[in-house]
Design a protein around this motif. Sequence first.
Motif, PDB file in Angstrom:
ATOM      1  N   VAL A 149       0.882  -1.174   0.000  1.00  0.00           N
ATOM      2  CA  VAL A 149       0.000   0.000   0.000  1.00  0.00           C
ATOM      3  C   VAL A 149       0.918   1.223   0.000  1.00  0.00           C
ATOM      4  CG1 VAL A 149      -1.784   1.253   1.222  1.00  0.00           C
ATOM      5  CG2 VAL A 149      -1.795  -1.254   1.237  1.00  0.00           C
ATOM      6  N   ALA A 150       0.919   1.995  -1.078  1.00  0.00           N
ATOM      7  CA  ALA A 150       1.885   3.079  -1.271  1.00  0.00           C
ATOM      8  C   ALA A 150       1.296   4.416  -0.829  1.00  0.00           C
ATOM      9  CB  ALA A 150       2.302   3.152  -2.734  1.00  0.00           C
ATOM     10  N   PHE A 151       2.072   5.135  -0.018  1.00  0.00           N
ATOM     11  CA  PHE A 151       1.656   6.461   0.452  1.00  0.00           C
ATOM     12  C   PHE A 151       2.458   7.580  -0.200  1.00  0.00           C
ATOM     13  CE2 PHE A 151      -0.216   3.845   3.695  1.00  0.00           C
ATOM     14  CZ  PHE A 151      -1.359   4.529   4.075  1.00  0.00           C
ATOM     15  N   GLY A 152       3.488   7.276  -0.979  1.00  0.00           N
ATOM     16  CA  GLY A 152       4.251   8.301  -1.669  1.00  0.00           C
ATOM     17  C   GLY A 152       5.140   9.101  -0.725  1.00  0.00           C
ATOM     18  N   LYS A 153       5.424  10.366  -1.117  1.00  0.00           N
ATOM     19  CA  LYS A 153       6.357  11.219  -0.376  1.00  0.00           C
ATOM     20  C   LYS A 153       5.599  12.354   0.293  1.00  0.00           C
ATOM     21  CE  LYS A 153      10.270  10.208  -3.420  1.00  0.00           C
ATOM     22  NZ  LYS A 153      11.319  10.761  -4.290  1.00  0.00           N
ATOM     23  N   HIS A 154       5.944  12.612   1.535  1.00  0.00           N
ATOM     24  CA  HIS A 154       5.290  13.652   2.321  1.00  0.00           C
ATOM     25  C   HIS A 154       6.322  14.356   3.188  1.00  0.00           C
ATOM     26  CE1 HIS A 154       1.283  12.135   1.223  1.00  0.00           C
ATOM     27  NE2 HIS A 154       1.833  10.922   1.321  1.00  0.00           N
ATOM     28  N   ARG A 155       5.872  15.456   3.805  1.00  0.00           N
ATOM     29  CA  ARG A 155       6.729  16.199   4.719  1.00  0.00           C
ATOM     30  C   ARG A 155       6.355  15.892   6.166  1.00  0.00           C
ATOM     31  NH1 ARG A 155       6.133  20.778   0.676  1.00  0.00           N
ATOM     32  NH2 ARG A 155       8.241  21.158  -0.161  1.00  0.00           N
ATOM     33  N   VAL A 156       7.315  16.105   7.029  1.00  0.00           N
ATOM     34  CA  VAL A 156       7.066  15.908   8.451  1.00  0.00           C
ATOM     35  C   VAL A 156       5.884  16.775   8.879  1.00  0.00           C
ATOM     36  CG1 VAL A 156       7.991  16.296  10.777  1.00  0.00           C
ATOM     37  CG2 VAL A 156       9.443  15.287   9.009  1.00  0.00           C
ATOM     38  N   GLY A 157       4.951  16.138   9.585  1.00  0.00           N
ATOM     39  CA  GLY A 157       3.786  16.858  10.086  1.00  0.00           C
ATOM     40  C   GLY A 157       2.617  16.904   9.132  1.00  0.00           C
ATOM     41  N   ASN A 247       1.869  -4.928   3.655  1.00  0.00           N
ATOM     42  CA  ASN A 247       3.074  -4.150   3.359  1.00  0.00           C
ATOM     43  C   ASN A 247       2.711  -2.707   3.033  1.00  0.00           C
ATOM     44  OD1 ASN A 247       4.939  -6.285   3.658  1.00  0.00           O
ATOM     45  ND2 ASN A 247       4.354  -7.081   1.647  1.00  0.00           N
ATOM     46  N   ILE A 248       3.461  -1.776   3.615  1.00  0.00           N
ATOM     47  CA  ILE A 248       3.208  -0.340   3.446  1.00  0.00           C
ATOM     48  C   ILE A 248       4.510   0.325   3.017  1.00  0.00           C
ATOM     49  CG2 ILE A 248       2.586   1.800   4.637  1.00  0.00           C
ATOM     50  CD1 ILE A 248       0.903   0.096   6.536  1.00  0.00           C
ATOM     51  N   THR A 249       4.430   1.257   2.076  1.00  0.00           N
ATOM     52  CA  THR A 249       5.599   2.057   1.694  1.00  0.00           C
ATOM     53  C   THR A 249       5.248   3.533   1.787  1.00  0.00           C
ATOM     54  OG1 THR A 249       5.019   2.051  -0.661  1.00  0.00           O
ATOM     55  CG2 THR A 249       6.458   0.282   0.133  1.00  0.00           C
ATOM     56  N   GLY A 250       6.276   4.371   2.060  1.00  0.00           N
ATOM     57  CA  GLY A 250       6.102   5.820   2.143  1.00  0.00           C
ATOM     58  C   GLY A 250       7.402   6.466   2.573  1.00  0.00           C
ATOM     59  N   GLU A 251       7.570   7.741   2.261  1.00  0.00           N
ATOM     60  CA  GLU A 251       8.763   8.494   2.647  1.00  0.00           C
ATOM     61  C   GLU A 251       8.314   9.833   3.217  1.00  0.00           C
ATOM     62  OE1 GLU A 251      12.298   7.296  -0.355  1.00  0.00           O
ATOM     63  OE2 GLU A 251      10.611   8.350  -1.276  1.00  0.00           O
ATOM     64  N   VAL A 252       8.932  10.205   4.320  1.00  0.00           N
ATOM     65  CA  VAL A 252       8.606  11.467   4.975  1.00  0.00           C
ATOM     66  C   VAL A 252       9.886  12.307   5.025  1.00  0.00           C
ATOM     67  CG1 VAL A 252       7.777  12.582   7.069  1.00  0.00           C
ATOM     68  CG2 VAL A 252       6.769  10.407   6.329  1.00  0.00           C
ATOM     69  N   TYR A 253       9.806  13.543   4.550  1.00  0.00           N
ATOM     70  CA  TYR A 253      10.957  14.438   4.468  1.00  0.00           C
ATOM     71  C   TYR A 253      10.768  15.589   5.441  1.00  0.00           C
ATOM     72  CZ  TYR A 253      12.397  11.955   0.275  1.00  0.00           C
ATOM     73  OH  TYR A 253      12.807  10.989  -0.598  1.00  0.00           O
TER      74      TYR A 253
END
Length: 652
Positions: A149-157, A247-253
Amino acid sequence: QMVAVSGNVYRLAEATINNPTAFTFGNVHVGDTLSQAVSISNTAMADSFSEKLNASFGAASDVKIQNNGGSFSLLDAGSTDSASMTVSVNTGTAGAVNGTQTINFVSDGAGTSGLGQTGLPSQNLTVTANIQAGVYALADPVINNSQPVAFGKHRVGDLVANQALSITNNGVNDGFHEALNAQGGTGTNNGSFNLLTAGDTDNSSITVGIDTSTAGNKAGMATVAFESDGTGTSGLGITNLPSQNVNITGEVYRLAQGNVSPNPIVMHARVGDSAQQTVTVSNTAANDGYSESLAVSSSATGDAQLAGSISGLIAAQGSDSSLVASLDTATSGAKSGTLELAFSSDGAGTSGLAAIASGSSSVAVSGNVWQTAQADVQPTSIDFGIVHVGDVVTQQSVGVTNTASGALVDVLRGGFTQVDGPFNGSGDLGSGVASGVTNTSMGIGLNTSSSGSYSSNAVIGLNSHNDDLVDLALSSVNLQLEAQVNEYANPVFDHLAGDGLFSGSGTSYLIDFGSLLTGVTVDATFAVLNDVVGIADLLDGTFDTSGQGSFGASSFNDFFNLMAGVSTSDMMVSLDTTGFSLGLVQGSITLNALGHNASGYSGAFAPITLTMRARVVDGSVPEPGSLILILLGIFALLYFRSQVQTAKRESV
């Protein structure tokens, strides 16, 4: 007779089954795993005279009653075994189980009585179970979402919406399939549902998400726990089913973090100087691959000025020193201003997200701008005029004025760095001369120990000082120094030639012609000498010949401006004794002298007297003894006169 009899008597082991006499498993599913451990104790007294217990399984009355073939041996009196022997039920087929399981016991004398093994009564366990087979199927959970399950890219908060899981109880809704219960766990929002009918799907109760409170790779698994619930169907209660992972994917910047140094900025300068400070802007976000880059825009207000710009992006843990802050130094005074820096976090090359504002920084800029001190030195030329050797000369004051003006003005500091002899300098500007103030503590003096005409220099070294900056050296100021130190004039009578014996000094001189016969003529030539060496006053003189008496005086003329070492022209004193009476003849000439110089100084000397003397004696022929004495006197007088004339010529 007595017979000694001895022996040990041992009791047999005593077997006790601690479980309830009936093992009841109740309703179970075909294929269920059922087992219970048998707890057995050797309850014989534990006093070293009880044998040990052995146990093993015997026959079962029903083939579905099974055991693990377990046994134990030599169980001490007072001890319990609760693990070695297990009773179970074979649930491979449906049907009722109602029977017994026999357990055999032996009292074993090994290690105690040594009497071998003695069989004990067997004991039976009652075992019952109701195995339901082929009627009800357990729930069958299926997660329908594509994985990961893809959440893509996000920012902190960021508020990132959870994604719902689609879960189906896979089976036909025919009344013979149990319902499904589900409970979200790690990585979910802990949602749940109960009694999902076979064939139905839940698309909303359980969701999964990612944690955006920190930066990093958010790949992982969410766990969902399942149960098969017989409520309303089999009535067999709840059966735990295997949990399943999603399974989960995601990136937080994290956002870029701007920092400015130095902050605040304090710098000082003098009017017209450059007051600059390099400004370093840093992106202090962690350099772990999950920090965005920093974009910066800047401006300045007040007395602050800003040069340069940061045109590119600053990566995490990077910095840029393209900005230069400065102060307006056109005028003096306390200066202040502000640098305004606006920060943006840009996802280019990292998160790929569009730039957003990420704070700002205000940098206070302050400093003092000083007006350089300006020196006005008066006088720049000092002439002591004409003074005399040994005079105590008043020191000539030198005034130093700080003519600079403004809100903040340096003070003047300094003093003499060179004073050529015979001049000397004293004093300095101390802690400093403030704007508009004149300092007169410095002065030039004159050493009058030697005569001469002097033209020299004095140099004043000056600094511009304030408490914020290093002293600034100013142009030196040269003072032209002039002075003439004169010897006083010294009038003396000088016997140049002629008759007589000359003596005296100061204000009294004598020319003694000695004893003269009548009819004799004598004379002597004199001059007045300004008897001094070097630079000296001029000498004037007048003669009073009224007291010359019988002596003749010629060329005693007044004289003027007689320089050092210079004599007047010849002056003659003479005496003709013709017709003179016997006795002492005496006369005098008085010199009234005056010393002077161009400064206006004029000083009269005490009168200087030249006395002329002779004695007229009888001209008859003297006794031989007297004649010898007279001749000796004449010879002595002539010798003395020659010596004096020789000395005079050498001095001239």
